[in-house]
Design a protein around this motif. Structure first.
Motif, short mmCIF file in Angstrom:
data_model
loop_
_atom_site.label_atom_id
_atom_site.label_comp_id
_atom_site.label_asym_id
_atom_site.label_seq_id
_atom_site.Cartn_x
_atom_site.Cartn_y
_atom_site.Cartn_z
N GLN A 81 48.75 41.14 24.02
CA GLN A 81 49.84 41.43 23.09
C GLN A 81 50.60 40.14 22.83
OE1 GLN A 81 53.03 43.89 24.78
NE2 GLN A 81 52.14 43.57 26.80
N ALA A 82 51.51 40.17 21.87
CA ALA A 82 52.28 38.99 21.49
C ALA A 82 53.26 38.58 22.59
CB ALA A 82 53.05 39.29 20.19
N ASP A 83 53.68 37.31 22.52
CA ASP A 83 54.68 36.80 23.46
C ASP A 83 56.02 37.49 23.24
OD1 ASP A 83 52.80 35.10 24.52
OD2 ASP A 83 53.61 33.29 23.60
N PHE A 84 56.81 37.51 24.28
CA PHE A 84 58.12 38.14 24.26
C PHE A 84 59.22 37.11 24.08
CE2 PHE A 84 55.83 41.55 26.23
CZ PHE A 84 56.55 42.70 25.96
N LEU A 85 60.32 37.54 23.48
CA LEU A 85 61.59 36.86 23.61
C LEU A 85 62.38 37.67 24.63
CD1 LEU A 85 62.72 35.84 20.01
CD2 LEU A 85 61.50 34.49 21.73
N ASN A 86 63.01 36.98 25.58
CA ASN A 86 63.76 37.64 26.65
C ASN A 86 65.12 37.00 26.83
OD1 ASN A 86 61.70 39.49 28.04
ND2 ASN A 86 60.60 37.55 27.89
N MET A 87 66.06 37.80 27.26
CA MET A 87 67.39 37.31 27.60
C MET A 87 68.01 38.27 28.61
SD MET A 87 69.55 38.42 24.17
CE MET A 87 70.92 37.41 24.67
N VAL A 88 69.14 37.85 29.17
CA VAL A 88 69.91 38.68 30.08
C VAL A 88 71.34 38.71 29.60
CG1 VAL A 88 70.83 38.85 32.44
CG2 VAL A 88 68.41 38.32 32.08
N ALA B 23 59.95 35.34 36.46
CA ALA B 23 60.76 34.18 36.07
C ALA B 23 61.48 34.44 34.75
CB ALA B 23 59.89 32.93 35.98
N PHE B 24 60.86 35.23 33.86
CA PHE B 24 61.49 35.49 32.56
C PHE B 24 62.75 36.33 32.70
CE2 PHE B 24 58.33 38.95 32.87
CZ PHE B 24 59.10 40.06 32.55
N VAL B 25 62.96 36.93 33.86
CA VAL B 25 64.21 37.64 34.17
C VAL B 25 65.13 36.74 34.98
CG1 VAL B 25 65.21 39.56 35.47
CG2 VAL B 25 63.20 39.94 34.06
#
Length: 161
Positions: A51-58, A122-124
């Motif tokens: 699937q496509a890459d994610f954009l992530n944030m907190v 790590a993305f979190v």
């Protein structure tokens, strides 16, 4: 007032729009105040990798809501942004997870806090550490690339205008 940290991710359609609208929906709720937002990071998918890459944030929120009611509100935001749950760890317009809620440990049928896999991702951790420096010896950042630096809640909310 309770303090919670939420992760937000998107990999379908206008990913930045979905992140921004999720923050806007949270911030406009009477019982939730978004007090800080991390930068936005781009990451490869975990689990189901085709699937496509994610954009992530907190984001950090102050809320009068219980953890369970906050979870329900997060799910309403996901639903409002078109989230469909048909493939575990599959593509999604918006994914909101409660990472931390005060200093509480919570385990119910549909909510575990602290989030059970956050220390593996790590993305979190990287965006969480950006807005809430925690006691952690090291965070591996392999595969996590800063996609957009965000300078506060208002900066992010202006993105969608």
């Amino acid at each position: 007032m309770n303090v919670a940290y939420l992760s937000i991710g998107s990999n379908i359609g206008d990913r930045l729009y979905h992140l921004t609208e999720a923050v806007r929906a949270l911030h406009s709720h009477d019982g939730i105040i978004v007090t800080s937002v991390s930068s936005i990071y781009e990451t490869a998918p975990v689990g189901f990798t085709d699937q496509a890459d994610f954009l992530n944030m907190v984001v950090c929120v102050e809320t009068a809501l219980t953890a369970q009611v906050l979870l329900e509100e997060c799910q309403k935001v996901e639903h409002g942004l078109g989230r469909v749950r048909d493939v575990r760890w599959g593509p999604r317009t918006a994914d909101l997870d409660i990472l931390l809620y005060n200093s509480e440990s919570i385990e119910t049928e549909n909510l575990i806090v602290p989030h059970p896999r956050m220390y593996e991702r790590a993305f979190v951790l990287i965006p969480l550490l950006e807005i809430a420096p925690l006691k952690a010896s090291a965070v591996k950042d392999t595969g996590v690339v800063l996609w957009k630096k965000v300078n506060g809640v208002n900066d992010l909310l202006r993105e969608g205008e």
